[in-house]
Design a protein around this motif. Structure first.
Motif, mmCIF file in Angstrom:
data_model
loop_
_atom_site.group_PDB
_atom_site.id
_atom_site.type_symbol
_atom_site.label_atom_id
_atom_site.label_comp_id
_atom_site.label_asym_id
_atom_site.label_seq_id
_atom_site.Cartn_x
_atom_site.Cartn_y
_atom_site.Cartn_z
ATOM 1 N N SER A 95 0.592 -4.961 -7.705
ATOM 2 C CA SER A 95 -0.393 -4.980 -6.617
ATOM 3 C C SER A 95 -1.801 -5.031 -7.184
ATOM 4 O O SER A 95 -2.036 -4.590 -8.306
ATOM 5 C CB SER A 95 -0.309 -3.707 -5.761
ATOM 6 O OG SER A 95 0.938 -3.580 -5.157
ATOM 7 N N ILE A 96 -2.711 -5.549 -6.364
ATOM 8 C CA ILE A 96 -4.130 -5.505 -6.714
ATOM 9 C C ILE A 96 -4.790 -4.490 -5.787
ATOM 10 O O ILE A 96 -4.688 -4.599 -4.572
ATOM 11 C CB ILE A 96 -4.784 -6.890 -6.539
ATOM 12 C CG1 ILE A 96 -4.054 -7.924 -7.415
ATOM 13 C CG2 ILE A 96 -6.261 -6.821 -6.923
ATOM 14 C CD1 ILE A 96 -4.568 -9.338 -7.242
ATOM 15 N N GLU A 97 -5.414 -3.491 -6.373
ATOM 16 C CA GLU A 97 -6.008 -2.413 -5.597
ATOM 17 C C GLU A 97 -7.431 -2.765 -5.163
ATOM 18 O O GLU A 97 -8.087 -3.595 -5.801
ATOM 19 C CB GLU A 97 -6.053 -1.132 -6.432
ATOM 20 C CG GLU A 97 -4.701 -0.641 -6.917
ATOM 21 C CD GLU A 97 -3.860 -0.047 -5.797
ATOM 22 O OE1 GLU A 97 -4.425 0.487 -4.822
ATOM 23 O OE2 GLU A 97 -2.622 -0.127 -5.896
ATOM 24 N N ASN A 99 -9.999 -1.028 -5.567
ATOM 25 C CA ASN A 99 -10.983 -0.689 -6.612
ATOM 26 C C ASN A 99 -10.898 -1.661 -7.797
ATOM 27 O O ASN A 99 -11.359 -1.361 -8.893
ATOM 28 C CB ASN A 99 -10.816 0.759 -7.075
ATOM 29 C CG ASN A 99 -9.472 1.015 -7.752
ATOM 30 O OD1 ASN A 99 -8.671 0.094 -7.945
ATOM 31 N ND2 ASN A 99 -9.212 2.257 -8.109
ATOM 32 N N SER A 103 -1.971 -2.329 -10.153
ATOM 33 C CA SER A 103 -1.034 -1.209 -10.172
ATOM 34 C C SER A 103 0.398 -1.734 -10.126
ATOM 35 O O SER A 103 0.659 -2.820 -9.609
ATOM 36 C CB SER A 103 -1.299 -0.261 -8.997
ATOM 37 O OG SER A 103 -0.994 -0.886 -7.784
ATOM 38 N N SER A 123 -1.178 -7.152 -1.037
ATOM 39 C CA SER A 123 -2.203 -6.295 -1.649
ATOM 40 C C SER A 123 -3.493 -7.086 -1.880
ATOM 41 O O SER A 123 -4.592 -6.570 -1.671
ATOM 42 C CB SER A 123 -1.701 -5.695 -2.969
ATOM 43 O OG SER A 123 -1.604 -6.679 -3.979
ATOM 44 N N SER B 26 -2.379 5.653 -5.732
ATOM 45 C CA SER B 26 -2.733 4.236 -5.602
ATOM 46 C C SER B 26 -2.619 3.821 -4.138
ATOM 47 O O SER B 26 -1.611 4.058 -3.493
ATOM 48 C CB SER B 26 -1.794 3.370 -6.439
ATOM 49 O OG SER B 26 -1.964 3.662 -7.794
ATOM 50 N N LYS B 27 -3.685 3.196 -3.664
ATOM 51 C CA LYS B 27 -3.800 2.947 -2.228
ATOM 52 C C LYS B 27 -2.799 1.910 -1.713
ATOM 53 O O LYS B 27 -2.248 2.059 -0.637
ATOM 54 C CB LYS B 27 -5.208 2.476 -1.877
ATOM 55 C CG LYS B 27 -6.312 3.455 -2.221
ATOM 56 C CD LYS B 27 -6.388 4.587 -1.224
ATOM 57 C CE LYS B 27 -7.483 5.590 -1.553
ATOM 58 N NZ LYS B 27 -7.235 6.377 -2.774
ATOM 59 N N SER B 28 -2.568 0.843 -2.457
ATOM 60 C CA SER B 28 -1.788 -0.240 -1.844
ATOM 61 C C SER B 28 -0.338 0.184 -1.619
ATOM 62 O O SER B 28 0.260 -0.176 -0.599
ATOM 63 C CB SER B 28 -1.883 -1.528 -2.646
ATOM 64 O OG SER B 28 -1.472 -1.345 -3.952
ATOM 65 N N ARG B 31 -0.342 2.533 1.364
ATOM 66 C CA ARG B 31 -0.571 1.778 2.595
ATOM 67 C C ARG B 31 0.711 1.078 3.062
ATOM 68 O O ARG B 31 1.069 1.135 4.227
ATOM 69 C CB ARG B 31 -1.677 0.738 2.377
ATOM 70 C CG ARG B 31 -1.947 -0.130 3.602
ATOM 71 C CD ARG B 31 -3.039 -1.149 3.365
ATOM 72 N NE ARG B 31 -2.852 -1.929 2.164
ATOM 73 C CZ ARG B 31 -1.923 -2.886 2.017
ATOM 74 N NH1 ARG B 31 -1.098 -3.162 3.001
ATOM 75 N NH2 ARG B 31 -1.812 -3.543 0.890
ATOM 76 N N ARG B 32 1.417 0.457 2.104
ATOM 77 C CA ARG B 32 2.677 -0.209 2.462
ATOM 78 C C ARG B 32 3.654 0.781 3.073
ATOM 79 O O ARG B 32 4.329 0.487 4.052
ATOM 80 C CB ARG B 32 3.337 -0.806 1.214
ATOM 81 C CG ARG B 32 2.790 -2.122 0.783
ATOM 82 C CD ARG B 32 3.716 -2.792 -0.205
ATOM 83 N NE ARG B 32 3.881 -2.075 -1.456
ATOM 84 C CZ ARG B 32 3.034 -2.143 -2.479
ATOM 85 N NH1 ARG B 32 1.955 -2.897 -2.385
ATOM 86 N NH2 ARG B 32 3.258 -1.469 -3.584
ATOM 87 N N ILE B 214 2.601 5.917 -12.463
ATOM 88 C CA ILE B 214 2.143 4.587 -12.028
ATOM 89 C C ILE B 214 1.589 4.621 -10.601
ATOM 90 O O ILE B 214 0.859 3.729 -10.214
ATOM 91 C CB ILE B 214 3.235 3.480 -12.114
ATOM 92 C CG1 ILE B 214 4.544 3.927 -11.496
ATOM 93 C CG2 ILE B 214 3.434 2.996 -13.531
ATOM 94 C CD1 ILE B 214 5.584 2.800 -11.429
ATOM 95 N N GLU B 217 -3.968 7.259 -9.452
ATOM 96 C CA GLU B 217 -5.180 6.678 -10.013
ATOM 97 C C GLU B 217 -5.566 7.454 -11.274
ATOM 98 O O GLU B 217 -5.115 8.575 -11.495
ATOM 99 C CB GLU B 217 -6.305 6.717 -8.968
ATOM 100 C CG GLU B 217 -6.015 5.759 -7.810
ATOM 101 C CD GLU B 217 -7.116 5.728 -6.758
ATOM 102 O OE1 GLU B 217 -8.053 6.550 -6.827
ATOM 103 O OE2 GLU B 217 -7.013 4.882 -5.852
#
Lengths: 203, 271
Positions: A95-97, A99, A103, A123, B26-28, B31-32, B214, B217
């Motif tokens: 994924s591309i975050e 920030n 990741s 992402s 980690s946000k993504s 979010r998923r 992983i 952050e």
């Protein structure tokens, strides 16, 4: 959309990140288009190609030789840098975050795939919105369609390989049926389009 | 349907109400998983999820299953277990008793894997501390009941990991699931622990924490690395996931790489 109009659109939207997804037949197709990226201070490229889960990932090595961009396997937490092509490792989602870091994740396979093209595209759509360009190439399943739809809904740009020339048409066909892509191109057209995009200057 | 503000508010609400800290995840990936939660709980948006967190006491334990990644398998990355067996266990065997911490044990597959390999290595005096932030995972881990298909796949990984018996010797099969012998868990202490908020765990000889970092952050990874450093005895071992590394951490210099490919580190003796 014509080649020139699309190029203008990409420049006006200041495309920053290009995400590429492919499956069966993907190595040959990638060999045609990834060398198109020349020295660029703005573009980063991230690629998901479906691979067998086990064994070392030899793909980045394969492309190092033929690309002007630096090629590497994506590492968890590293910053997304211009002038790089990142490949997902085998058996991890990429994924591309927001920030601007990369990741990895070992969440469940999606569409029987890990890495999943949909996850990378989704992402990029959230993190880069209209600055994301998604490219979907040859493949024998339906991964990538949902991801391209997400890129489109966030104002990004979608390119699909012409299914009639794709070695395995199912994947580009599935996407072409589900969304009106900005362009459907054969690999030759895609190559010259990407060369021009990476040559054009915008901040 | 998914606004960033609502996302931050929800994460904040969960932290202040339940002390689960997802702020540095980690946000993504989060979010998923929240998008899946919206579908599962028939919510239109994250505001509704937040309302449920505030008003329904039974809701949060169900939500937490969505917030953490629980995918795991027995003998995942067999090379890791093989390397432990060959390079680490002979050394650990010299201690009169061992403490092993499996951090982020999820539903217990790795706990069973460790217990089997320790047994086969003839190591009898040990305690495994198996921790996870999700109490429901720990309950499942204690039962040691797994899907037959999953265990069948693990069988080849078990051999690749250097297993000397037959995996089938360790469980009873019933219909579409198998139950591992409870003996395998007799030296295991399960406990609820958050790497994001809780403290040092005690003097460990080996910490295995794979495919957990992983999802964190950088600042949270750094917290966890310090926690591991402080929790390990001198010469203790640390095993990470195949895509995790100490290379960019501040504790890097305190550790030596024992197996680069399989991500096994040893805390160096410093006078």
């Amino acid at each position: 959309m014509s080649h020139d109009n699309l190029l203008r659109k990409c420049i006006s939207q200041k495309i920053r990140v290009i995400v590429v997804g492919t499956s069966a037949g993907g190595i040959d197709a990638l060999k045609r288009i990834l060398p198109s990226f020349k020295d660029s201070k703005k573009l980063s490229v991230a690629v998901v190609i479906h691979l067998p889960a086990r064994g070392p990932n030899l793909i980045p090595e394969l492309f190092k030789e033929i690309c002007s961009f630096k090629v590497k396997e994506a590492e968890s937490g590293e910053s997304l840098q211009p002038g790089y092509i990142y490949f997902s490792p085998a058996d991890y989602h990429l994924s591309i975050e927001s920030n601007e870091t990369l990741s990895l994740s070992s969440e469940e396979p999606l569409n029987f795939s890990r890495p999943s093209i949909d996850i990378l595209f989704d992402s990029a759509a959230y993190s880069f919105e209209s600055k994301a360009l998604g490219i979907l190439l040859t493949g024998a399943n339906h991964d990538g369609t949902a991801g391209l739809l997400k890129i489109q809904s966030k104002g990004g740009i979608c390119l699909i390989q012409d299914p009639s020339e794709a070695e395995y048409p199912t994947m580009p066909q599935s996407a072409a049926k589900s969304l009106s892509a900005n362009a459907i191109m054969n690999l030759k057209q895609m190559k010259s389009f990407l060369e021009e995009l990476s040559r054009s200057s915008y901040e | 349907m998914f606004s960033n503000d609502d996302f931050e508010l929800l994460i904040q609400e969960i932290y202040s109400r339940y002390q689960y800290d997802f702020r540095l995840y980690s946000k993504s990936s989060l979010r998923r998983r929240l998008e899946q939660a919206l579908i599962k709980f028939h919510c239109q948006n994250l505001k509704e999820i937040r309302m449920k967190v505030q008003t329904e006491k039974e809701f949060f334990p169900q939500l937490i299953a969505y917030l953490t990644v629980n995918t795991t398998e027995m003998f995942r990355d067999p090379g890791y277990f093989k390397s432990l067996r060959e390079n680490v266990f002979p050394y650990l065997k010299t201690f009169p008793s061992l403490k092993i911490w499996i951090a982020g044990c999820s539903t217990g597959e790795e706990v069973i894997s460790f217990s089997i390999l320790l047994h086969e290595a003839g190591i009898k005096r040990f305690i495994i501390y198996a921790t996870d932030i999700n109490p429901m995972n720990l309950e499942r881990a204690k039962k040691a009941i797994y899907d037959t298909e999953q265990v069948r796949k693990a069988s080849s990984s078990y051999y690749e990991a250097g297993g000397t018996g037959s995996l089938a010797d360790y469980y009873q099969a019933a219909y579409d699931s198998v139950q591992f012998n409870q003996d395998l868990l007799s030296n295991v202490v399960f406990s609820d622990h958050s790497l994001a908020t809780d403290a040092v765990f005690s003097e460990m000889h080996l910490i295995s924490c794979r495919n957990v970092l992983i999802y964190f952050e950088k600042p949270l990874q750094e917290r966890v690395f310090k926690l591991f450093d402080e929790s390990l005895v001198r010469d203790g071992f640390l095993g990470l996931g195949s895509k995790e590394t100490l290379q960019f951490s501040s504790i890097k210099n305190k550790f030596e790489v024992r197996d680069r490919e399989n991500k096994i580190y040893q805390k160096a003796w410093t006078p």
